[in-house]
Design an enzyme around this catalytic site. Structure first.
Site, PDB file in Angstrom:
ATOM      1  N   LYS A 106      44.524  44.003  47.974  1.00 10.03           N
ATOM      2  CA  LYS A 106      43.147  43.521  47.825  1.00 10.03           C
ATOM      3  C   LYS A 106      42.477  43.558  49.180  1.00 10.03           C
ATOM      4  O   LYS A 106      43.140  43.429  50.209  1.00 10.03           O
ATOM      5  CB  LYS A 106      43.147  42.077  47.304  1.00 10.03           C
ATOM      6  CG  LYS A 106      41.836  41.673  46.687  1.00 10.03           C
ATOM      7  CD  LYS A 106      41.697  42.202  45.272  1.00 10.03           C
ATOM      8  CE  LYS A 106      40.403  41.817  44.638  1.00 10.03           C
ATOM      9  NZ  LYS A 106      40.407  42.088  43.188  1.00 10.03           N
TER      10      LYS A 106
HETATM   11  P1  NAD Z   1      29.736  40.453  40.645  1.00  8.06           P
HETATM   12  O1  NAD Z   1      29.424  40.286  42.075  1.00  8.06           O
HETATM   13  O2  NAD Z   1      29.226  41.639  39.911  1.00  8.06           O
HETATM   14  O3  NAD Z   1      29.235  39.178  39.826  1.00  8.06           O
HETATM   15  C1  NAD Z   1      29.546  37.847  40.170  1.00  8.06           C
HETATM   16  C2  NAD Z   1      28.501  36.979  39.482  1.00  8.06           C
HETATM   17  O4  NAD Z   1      28.839  35.612  39.666  1.00  8.06           O
HETATM   18  C3  NAD Z   1      27.093  37.182  40.075  1.00  8.06           C
HETATM   19  O5  NAD Z   1      26.153  37.238  39.017  1.00  8.06           O
HETATM   20  C4  NAD Z   1      26.908  35.944  40.942  1.00  8.06           C
HETATM   21  O6  NAD Z   1      25.554  35.574  41.079  1.00  8.06           O
HETATM   22  C5  NAD Z   1      27.704  34.917  40.162  1.00  8.06           C
HETATM   23  N1  NAD Z   1      28.201  33.810  40.984  1.00  8.06           N
HETATM   24  C6  NAD Z   1      28.703  33.865  42.242  1.00  8.06           C
HETATM   25  N2  NAD Z   1      29.072  32.639  42.632  1.00  8.06           N
HETATM   26  C7  NAD Z   1      28.803  31.802  41.607  1.00  8.06           C
HETATM   27  C8  NAD Z   1      28.954  30.403  41.410  1.00  8.06           C
HETATM   28  N3  NAD Z   1      29.480  29.625  42.352  1.00  8.06           N
HETATM   29  N4  NAD Z   1      28.553  29.875  40.226  1.00  8.06           N
HETATM   30  C9  NAD Z   1      28.035  30.676  39.260  1.00  8.06           C
HETATM   31  N5  NAD Z   1      27.867  32.006  39.386  1.00  8.06           N
HETATM   32  C10 NAD Z   1      28.244  32.554  40.554  1.00  8.06           C
HETATM   33  O7  NAD Z   1      31.330  40.332  40.542  1.00  8.06           O
HETATM   34  P2  NAD Z   1      32.274  40.855  39.376  1.00  8.06           P
HETATM   35  O8  NAD Z   1      32.742  42.214  39.735  1.00  8.06           O
HETATM   36  O9  NAD Z   1      31.636  40.585  38.058  1.00  8.06           O
HETATM   37  O10 NAD Z   1      33.537  39.887  39.588  1.00  8.06           O
HETATM   38  C11 NAD Z   1      33.569  38.563  39.057  1.00  8.06           C
HETATM   39  C12 NAD Z   1      35.016  38.087  39.021  1.00  8.06           C
HETATM   40  O11 NAD Z   1      35.787  39.004  38.242  1.00  8.06           O
HETATM   41  C13 NAD Z   1      35.712  38.002  40.379  1.00  8.06           C
HETATM   42  O12 NAD Z   1      36.633  36.938  40.363  1.00  8.06           O
HETATM   43  C14 NAD Z   1      36.475  39.314  40.451  1.00  8.06           C
HETATM   44  O13 NAD Z   1      37.603  39.241  41.312  1.00  8.06           O
HETATM   45  C15 NAD Z   1      36.894  39.452  39.003  1.00  8.06           C
HETATM   46  N6  NAD Z   1      37.233  40.837  38.610  1.00  8.06           N
HETATM   47  C16 NAD Z   1      36.336  41.847  38.725  1.00  8.06           C
HETATM   48  C17 NAD Z   1      36.693  43.128  38.322  1.00  8.06           C
HETATM   49  C18 NAD Z   1      35.720  44.285  38.334  1.00  8.06           C
HETATM   50  O14 NAD Z   1      36.065  45.340  37.775  1.00  8.06           O
HETATM   51  N7  NAD Z   1      34.541  44.154  38.892  1.00  8.06           N
HETATM   52  C19 NAD Z   1      37.977  43.369  37.837  1.00  8.06           C
HETATM   53  C20 NAD Z   1      38.869  42.318  37.729  1.00  8.06           C
HETATM   54  C21 NAD Z   1      38.480  41.036  38.120  1.00  8.06           C
END
Ligand code: NAD
Length: 475
Positions: A106
């Site tokens: 990561k």
């Molecule tokens: P992203 O940046 O696209 O979206 C995150 C969202 O959460 C945003 O809309 C942001 O405004 C919101 N946010 C941030 N802090 C917040 C808070 N304290 N309270 C409420 N909302 C909040 O990120 P993503 O890619 O959707 O990732 C989200 C989660 O999913 C992370 O934990 C990431 O590790 C996990 N994840 C993502 C992927 C992927 O393919 N993108 C894959 C596996 C896991």
């Protein structure tokens, strides 16, 4: 956020060690699997707006029992060594659980992407890629990053291009990152993959009445009320598919700058457009608004989907949650102490390492596509259509010759004659992965009296598989 005495890394370790205590593996091997092999910290300067700005980035490699190692790159101010190590460890366990042949890694850059414009972000990303490449921390055969919080197709395109410039003679250069735009070697369905995986995971869960009963729920997925935190890549796609395709009203969306609620369900497309236009969820028509805070997680619902950041469900708020089922779309949203409370309350948690594995699964398909230099289905599609047409024509001829006058409906004919294209193959592979992995977890959950929850079951399956690889390597 996590209480000071339990870091994200501690939480992951505690959950891992609990599952390990149920195994007969030698303590030395358990320790080898638990520890993070290495974490590289880089500080680099970029001249922007007439001054030099120094940025701090990390790339952590948790386990190289399989290579390449794989894991996203996160852009956020909260990024730190503890976090990337926890996330890298989760990647190892996740890949083992869903059987994608990677070790865990990561990365992250401590930056608020909103502070910089597109040109500046591009220069920062290219410089970060250069630093990673110098240490083989981005490489098609050794370490393959992907999008995570704060990054997406755009950043992956910059990284792929920067890598290609540094390694012009590497024919596999495209496979150095996944989550790229389709136009430069990405795969159909990657952007939506993690959210789609959440949908498939829930669909699979509701195919198992005993599991549904354990969660204190009944019936089908359709109609179950959902609260979701974070409407970013993962949260938006999960909410969109579950509301539009499975008939689940999304009653509350908790974002970092406010919460909106409508007991009859929010229009997710319209809400996403509103956020894009105004920067937040406030003043969204037809919904009540609450200022920033996490109380929305406690709203009345059947299913809670934390899809934003880690450590948001702790021993402090876990007693107040109303959901009967929690599916961890984010990585590490529940702390070890929070998990204990949820288990005691009988709330079923579908764990992150399984729930959000859709992203890495489709990343694996993209990596395979890049190495084979051909899109999925290109060789078989028309051949499959040709064979299906032969059969349909032959059935038509037989029914006419025998005077039976059977006719196929146009809908059936069209569907049957259609050869699968890339997006259909990706969805099929993802659905298969989510179903098979769920069943492996459930076997342990229902089959071992010492295992009371799906998270422990997931760790047990992952641990066994990693130990088997080490065993084959003679360790
Ligand atoms: P992203 O940046 O696209 O979206 C995150 C969202 O959460 C945003 O809309 C942001 O405004 C919101 N946010 C941030 N802090 C917040 C808070 N304290 N309270 C409420 N909302 C909040 O990120 P993503 O890619 O959707 O990732 C989200 C989660 O999913 C992370 O934990 C990431 O590790 C996990 N994840 C993502 C992927 C992927 O393919 N993108 C894959 C596996 C896991």
């Amino acid at each position: 956020m996590a209480t000071p005495h339990t870091s994200f890394r501690d939480s992951v370790d505690r959950m891992f060690l609990h599952a390990a205590s149920l195994s007969k593996l030698p303590p030395g091997l358990i320790e080898k699997i638990r520890v993070c092999n290495s974490t590289y910290t880089v500080r680099f300067g970029v001249r922007l707006r007439g001054a030099i700005h120094t940025f701090t980035g990390y790339r952590s490699v948790h386990s190289e029992h399989m290579e390449p190692v794989k894991g996203g790159i996160r852009y956020a101010m909260s990024v730190n060594q503890d976090e990337v190590e926890a996330l890298a460890a989760l990647m190892t366990y996740k890949c083992a659980l869903v059987e994608v042949p990677f070790g865990g890694s990561k990365g992250g850059l401590r930056i608020n992407p909103r502070d910089w414009d597109e040109d500046e972000l591009e220069r920062i990303t290219r410089r970060f890629t250069y630093e990673l490449s110098r240490r083989s921390l981005i490489s098609p055969s050794q370490n393959v990053p992907a999008p995570d919080m704060g990054t997406g197709e755009r950043e992956m395109a910059w990284m792929a291009d920067a890598y290609k410039r540094l390694h012009p003679d590497d024919i596999n250069a495209k496979a150095c990152v996944t989550g790229k735009p389709v136009t430069i070697g990405g795969i159909m369905g990657r952007v939506e993959a993690t959210g789609r995986g959440i949908q498939y995971a829930l669909q699979e869960f509701f195919r198992h009445p005993e599991a549904v009963k354990r969660a204190g729920l009944s019936g089908e997925l359709s109609g179950k009320r959902i609260v979701i935190q974070g409407l970013g890549n993962v949260g938006y796609h999960a909410a969109k598919f579950l509301s539009e395709e499975d008939g689940c009203p999304i009653v509350t969306v908790v974002e970092y700058n406010g919460t909106v609620h409508n007991p009859n369900g929010l229009d997710i497309e319209a809400l996403k457009a509103h956020i894009k236009e105004t920067g937040g969820v406030e003043d969204f028509p037809g919904a009540s608004f609450r200022p920033a805070g996490m109380e929305g997680l406690e709203d009345e619902c059947d299913i809670l989907i934390p899809a934003a950041v880690e450590s948001v469900i702790t021993e402090e708020n876990a007693p107040r949650l109303k959901a009967k089922l929690i599916i961890e779309a984010a990585n590490g949203p529940v702390t070890a102490e929070g998990d204990k409370v949820l288990n005691e309350r009988g709330i079923v948690v579908i764990p992150d390492m399984y729930a959000n594995a859709g992203g890495v699964t489709v990343s694996y398909f993209e990596w395979v596509k890049n190495l084979s230099q051909i899109s999925l289905g290109r060789m078989e599609r028309r051949y499959e259509e040709h064979r299906n047409r032969l059969l349909v024509n032959e059935i038509g001829r037989l029914s006419a010759d025998s005077g039976l006058e059977w006719t196929m409906t146009d809908g059936f004919k069209e569907a049957y004659l259609h050869g699968a294209d890339e997006i259909e193959l990706v969805r099929s592979g993802l659905d298969d992965t989510m179903r098979e992995s769920y069943m492996k977890m459930e076997e342990v959950w229902f089959g071992d009296d010492r295992v009371n929850d799906l998270r422990t079951a997931a760790y047990v399956v992952a641990l066994r598989r990693i130990a088997n690889v080490y065993g084959s390597l003679g360790l």
